[in-house]
Design a protein around this motif. Structure first.
Motif, PDB file in Angstrom:
ATOM      1  N   PRO A  24      -0.198  63.105  11.546  1.00 13.14           N
ATOM      2  CA  PRO A  24      -0.693  63.202  10.464  1.00 13.14           C
ATOM      3  C   PRO A  24      -0.502  64.533   9.563  1.00 13.14           C
ATOM      4  O   PRO A  24      -0.351  65.692  10.480  1.00 13.14           O
ATOM      5  N   LEU A  25      -0.567  64.928   8.555  1.00 18.23           N
ATOM      6  CA  LEU A  25      -0.898  66.142   7.758  1.00 18.23           C
ATOM      7  C   LEU A  25      -2.243  66.937   8.047  1.00 18.23           C
ATOM      8  O   LEU A  25      -3.128  65.873   8.530  1.00 18.23           O
ATOM      9  N   GLY A  26      -2.344  67.750   7.759  1.00 12.41           N
ATOM     10  CA  GLY A  26      -3.624  68.702   8.072  1.00 12.41           C
ATOM     11  C   GLY A  26      -4.795  68.155   7.405  1.00 12.41           C
ATOM     12  O   GLY A  26      -5.927  68.287   7.933  1.00 12.41           O
ATOM     13  N   ASP A  27      -4.590  67.453   6.144  1.00 12.89           N
ATOM     14  CA  ASP A  27      -5.775  67.032   5.518  1.00 12.89           C
ATOM     15  C   ASP A  27      -5.863  65.367   5.922  1.00 12.89           C
ATOM     16  O   ASP A  27      -6.763  64.929   5.041  1.00 12.89           O
ATOM     17  N   GLY A  28      -5.179  64.910   6.653  1.00 12.86           N
ATOM     18  CA  GLY A  28      -5.520  63.499   7.068  1.00 12.86           C
ATOM     19  C   GLY A  28      -4.516  62.363   6.284  1.00 12.86           C
ATOM     20  O   GLY A  28      -4.748  61.547   6.569  1.00 12.86           O
ATOM     21  N   ARG A  29      -3.625  62.771   5.503  1.00 10.52           N
ATOM     22  CA  ARG A  29      -2.508  61.997   4.941  1.00 10.52           C
ATOM     23  C   ARG A  29      -1.812  61.668   6.173  1.00 10.52           C
ATOM     24  O   ARG A  29      -1.659  62.325   7.044  1.00 10.52           O
ATOM     25  N   ALA A  30      -0.836  60.392   6.032  1.00 10.76           N
ATOM     26  CA  ALA A  30      -0.246  59.905   7.107  1.00 10.76           C
ATOM     27  C   ALA A  30       0.905  60.668   7.541  1.00 10.76           C
ATOM     28  O   ALA A  30       1.300  60.741   8.794  1.00 10.76           O
ATOM     29  N   GLY A  31       1.814  61.531   6.517  1.00 12.51           N
ATOM     30  CA  GLY A  31       2.988  61.948   7.088  1.00 12.51           C
ATOM     31  C   GLY A  31       4.209  61.336   6.265  1.00 12.51           C
ATOM     32  O   GLY A  31       4.255  61.309   4.951  1.00 12.51           O
ATOM     33  N   PRO A  32       5.480  61.258   7.044  1.00 11.70           N
ATOM     34  CA  PRO A  32       6.595  60.675   6.233  1.00 11.70           C
ATOM     35  C   PRO A  32       6.079  59.473   5.505  1.00 11.70           C
ATOM     36  O   PRO A  32       5.431  58.361   5.985  1.00 11.70           O
ATOM     37  N   ASP A  33       6.895  59.173   4.213  1.00 11.99           N
ATOM     38  CA  ASP A  33       6.356  58.143   3.533  1.00 11.99           C
ATOM     39  C   ASP A  33       7.239  56.893   3.936  1.00 11.99           C
ATOM     40  O   ASP A  33       6.957  55.687   3.806  1.00 11.99           O
ATOM     41  N   LEU A  34       8.772  57.181   4.267  1.00  7.51           N
ATOM     42  CA  LEU A  34       9.484  56.027   4.584  1.00  7.51           C
ATOM     43  C   LEU A  34      10.809  56.938   5.367  1.00  7.51           C
ATOM     44  O   LEU A  34      10.673  58.028   5.554  1.00  7.51           O
ATOM     45  N   SER A  35      11.587  56.143   5.967  1.00  4.76           N
ATOM     46  CA  SER A  35      12.581  56.470   6.834  1.00  4.76           C
ATOM     47  C   SER A  35      14.106  56.148   6.301  1.00  4.76           C
ATOM     48  O   SER A  35      13.959  54.835   5.692  1.00  4.76           O
ATOM     49  N   ALA A  36      15.180  56.668   6.687  1.00  5.94           N
ATOM     50  CA  ALA A  36      16.414  56.296   6.471  1.00  5.94           C
ATOM     51  C   ALA A  36      17.335  56.663   7.749  1.00  5.94           C
ATOM     52  O   ALA A  36      16.974  57.787   8.465  1.00  5.94           O
ATOM     53  N   ALA A  37      18.528  56.512   7.784  1.00  6.13           N
ATOM     54  CA  ALA A  37      19.444  57.303   8.591  1.00  6.13           C
ATOM     55  C   ALA A  37      19.586  58.344   8.671  1.00  6.13           C
ATOM     56  O   ALA A  37      19.731  59.041   7.583  1.00  6.13           O
ATOM     57  N   GLY A  38      19.547  59.078   9.966  1.00  2.00           N
ATOM     58  CA  GLY A  38      19.433  60.508   9.936  1.00  2.00           C
ATOM     59  C   GLY A  38      19.972  61.159  11.113  1.00  2.00           C
ATOM     60  O   GLY A  38      19.985  62.188  11.442  1.00  2.00           O
ATOM     61  N   VAL A  39      20.737  60.185  11.794  1.00  3.44           N
ATOM     62  CA  VAL A  39      21.714  60.517  13.138  1.00  3.44           C
ATOM     63  C   VAL A  39      23.129  60.080  12.993  1.00  3.44           C
ATOM     64  O   VAL A  39      23.125  58.810  12.731  1.00  3.44           O
ATOM     65  N   ALA A  40      23.817  61.071  13.055  1.00  4.92           N
ATOM     66  CA  ALA A  40      25.449  60.828  12.980  1.00  4.92           C
ATOM     67  C   ALA A  40      25.667  60.361  11.620  1.00  4.92           C
ATOM     68  O   ALA A  40      26.635  59.578  11.565  1.00  4.92           O
ATOM     69  N   ASN A  41      24.966  60.860  10.434  1.00  6.11           N
ATOM     70  CA  ASN A  41      25.635  60.517   9.234  1.00  6.11           C
ATOM     71  C   ASN A  41      27.133  61.053   9.028  1.00  6.11           C
ATOM     72  O   ASN A  41      27.297  61.895   9.486  1.00  6.11           O
ATOM     73  N   PHE A  42      27.786  60.179   8.301  1.00  5.55           N
ATOM     74  CA  PHE A  42      28.957  60.597   8.083  1.00  5.55           C
ATOM     75  C   PHE A  42      29.178  61.040   6.533  1.00  5.55           C
ATOM     76  O   PHE A  42      28.939  60.175   5.781  1.00  5.55           O
ATOM     77  N   SER A  43      29.592  62.013   6.424  1.00  2.04           N
ATOM     78  CA  SER A  43      29.594  62.570   4.917  1.00  2.04           C
ATOM     79  C   SER A  43      30.759  63.490   4.720  1.00  2.04           C
ATOM     80  O   SER A  43      31.483  63.909   5.701  1.00  2.04           O
ATOM     81  N   LEU A  44      30.632  64.381   3.753  1.00  2.00           N
ATOM     82  CA  LEU A  44      31.517  65.401   3.261  1.00  2.00           C
ATOM     83  C   LEU A  44      31.351  66.749   3.669  1.00  2.00           C
ATOM     84  O   LEU A  44      30.142  67.072   3.527  1.00  2.00           O
ATOM     85  N   PHE A  45      32.335  67.482   3.960  1.00  2.00           N
ATOM     86  CA  PHE A  45      32.077  68.950   4.222  1.00  2.00           C
ATOM     87  C   PHE A  45      33.310  69.473   2.945  1.00  2.00           C
ATOM     88  O   PHE A  45      34.178  69.010   2.608  1.00  2.00           O
TER      89      PHE A  45
END
Length: 600
Positions: free
Chosen positions: A391-412
């Motif tokens: 949780p955050l320091g004031d008791g809120r939960a933290g991340p709101d939702l999730s998505a792909a973040g491992v080995a994303n394929f995109s532009l350089f």
């Protein structure tokens, strides 16, 4: 099958004495950067700062504050100035650190792998008309492609990417990158500019995840790297052993407004520069430039969650009519590790997920065919171990939702393609989803505001596995679900938060000196101990007893272990005491005042 991996024996040696932590000494002649909260007009406070021998460097338009440098030995005098409400240290903000475990950014050479990168014209010239409504794996797994007909591919949305700049010359973004200002230390050098090919890759990669378009695709030979693991709907069989791999982003017709804050080296910058960029975006919005979404794939230390100027400006951007999507940070897996500005009250904070398709393709590319399946043998989605948790320091939960973040394929930059991992790239996936919802709202119900879009994205997410809401938030992004909620008219414009309360100690309350616990972990699972220790504690000794160890190798004789971390109670953006220690047999860690020793 679950296997008992280790038992932890935690021993505290107590020293009941007058222990006091060491205090850093400042050179009286040195200057320190500060952010001063003070009401407009600023003239009086500016004069006072200058009288102290300091200098005001930035005056913010959309919040009551200035950035300044002042002599360190006059800090108390600064606090005493009339009109000064509070003062923050101007901390350095970094691009989220590269995750451990071989996940460094990797540029891919299509030509060297028997492939070609083509835009829509090149595809048409080579292969003729393609099936309508083709889409990429990422747009499929997020449900984005199911909304493109209603949302016009996000064509009416502008995403401000506050980052390292975005390469406007990349064939997959050509004509859709709007040059914004450069606030970075590159100003005044040959590297100045927010759309240059010489900029650090990060902002181009982010822009590509959100809005790769122009019909970009890879032509892959049968049995090649991508065709092997992609599901049938995410590739087009061209016959003759050729497959077309679409590279479309989540909102492939959205525009990118490139605002540069980090230099071409990717080095960190003071928070005041990030604030300056966000302040600029708000002013542009209020002046009629219709920016709809702000992407902030960056993070700094969280100290007073929700109340720093950086977080206040996020809330001001939301009030101005923009959805602000921020990275949770790559400081996991410990709880209480979400970085700023993901701690802002109105931020839509993104956690990172590993999925089998992205992971297997990447590991095949790194280690050779077949190794992707060995490295990721199951089909479930997992919260990435590096993804920051609440949780955050004031008791809120933290991340709101999730998505792909491992080995994303995109532009350089420079017509490049490749992989990168981090909550940095889960963030533009969600920002692209916000751009799609905004495009529908602008054309159908302009009364729908950014808070309603935030609520819809959270409520439309799909929970996965047994992961805690502190790790995955509301679940995995599903744009189709979220659009249905927006179209129903039942999503309100209120600012909602999940509240779980403060992080609570689970072991070592009071004056306990020894605690022993046994846990059983399956692949990908985590377990947290939260210690509450006395200020008189001399050291913490953690004995790890691996049941039946050493842990045998994994599939294909690959090394197998579990990862072990120790972190202080400080929030996100703080270094771990022990970071990514791979343990495969009995081990001991001793942590004291200013030292850590490891054995085994």
């Amino acid at each position: 099958m679950r296997k008992r991996l280790f038992a932890g024996l935690i021993i505290l040696s107590l020293m009941f004495g007058g222990y006091l932590p060491a205090t850093a000494q400042q050179d009286g002649a040195s200057m320190i950067g500060v952010i001063v909260h003070t009401a407009k007009p600023y003239a009086g406070v500016i004069a006072g700062i200058e009288a102290l021998g300091g200098e005001v460097t930035i005056q913010y338009a959309n919040a009551d504050a200035v950035a300044a440098s002042v002599p360190a030995d006059r800090f108390a005098d600064l606090l005493a100035l009339k009109g000064v409400d509070q003062v923050e240290k101007d901390l350095i903000v970094q691009l989220p650190p590269t995750p451990e475990g071989g996940l460094a950014p990797t540029v891919f050479d299509p030509a060297g792998n028997g492939m070609e990168l083509l835009d829509a014209a090149g595809v048409a010239e080579r292969f003729g008309d393609l099936p309508e409504n083709y889409f990429s794996y990422l747009s499929d797994v997020t449900g984005a492609q199911d909304t493109w007909a209603e949302t016009g591919f996000g064509a009416d949305s502008i995403i401000a990417v506050i980052d390292t700049g975005t390469d406007a010359s990349h064939v997959c973004l050509s004509g859709r990158v709007i040059a914004g200002p450069d606030f970075s230390p590159d100003v005044g050098t040959p590297f100045e500019g927010s759309t240059l090919v010489t900029n650090h890759y990060h902002g181009t990669f982010v822009g590509g995840v959100a809005a790769t378009g122009n019909g970009c695709a890879l032509v892959d030979v049968l049995g090649g790297l991508f065709e092997t693991h992609l599901p049938p709907e995410a590739k087009i069989d061209l016959g003759g052993g050729f497959f077309l791999i679409p590279l479309l982003g989540i909102a492939p017709e959205a525009q990118i407004y490139a605002v540069k804050t980090f230099p071409h080296t990717g080095a960190g910058v003071p928070t005041s520069i990030i604030n300056q960029a966000l302040d600029h975006v708000i002013s542009e919005k209020l002046d009629g430039f219709d920016i709809d979404v702000v992407n902030m794939s960056l993070g700094g230390a969280s100290l007073y969650d929700g109340h720093t100027l950086n977080e206040m400006l996020v809330d001001a951007a939301t009030d101005a009519g923009m959805v602000v999507v921020a990275a949770a940070g790559n400081e996991g897996p410990a709880p209480g590790s979400v970085a700023r500005p993901g701690t802002a009250f109105s931020a839509l904070t993104a956690g990172a997920v590993a999925d089998p398709v992205h992971s297997r393709i990447f590991w095949d590319a790194v280690f050779g065919p077949g190794q992707g399946l060995a490295m990721y043998p199951t089909d479930e989605f997992r919260v990435a171990d590096f993804s920051s948790r609440g949780p955050l320091g004031d008791g809120r939960a933290g991340p709101d939702l999730s998505a792909a973040g491992v080995a994303n394929f995109s532009l350089f930059p420079g017509q490049g393609l490749g992989w990168a991992s981090g909550t940095s790239f889960a963030t533009p996936t969600i920002a692209g989803g916000a751009a799609l919802l905004n495009a529908w709202a602008e054309n159908n119900d302009p009364s729908i505001g950014p808070r309603a879009l935030r609520n819809a994205l959270m409520d439309g997410a799909v929970p996965f596995g047994d992961w805690s809401p502190l790790a995955q938030g509301h679940g995995y992004l599903n744009v189709a679900n979220s659009l249905a909620l927006v179209m129903s008219g039942k999503v309100n414009n209120g600012l909602r938060h999940d509240s779980v309360g403060q992080l609570k100690p689970t072991v070592l309350r009071g004056n306990q000196s020894t605690v022993s616990q046994t846990v059983t972990l399956a692949p990908g699972e985590t377990y947290d101990w939260v210690f509450e220790i006395s200020e008189n504690t001399e050291s913490v000794v953690i004995d790890i007893d691996v049941d039946g160890g050493p842990i045998p190798p994994g599939p294909g004789a690959l090394a197998n272990s579990f990862e072990f971390y120790v972190k202080s109670a400080k929030g996100g953006g703080q270094d771990y005491i022990i970071d990514t220690l791979n343990v495969f047999d009995d081990a001991t860690a001793t942590i004291g005042d200013g030292f850590t020793t490891l054995a085994g």
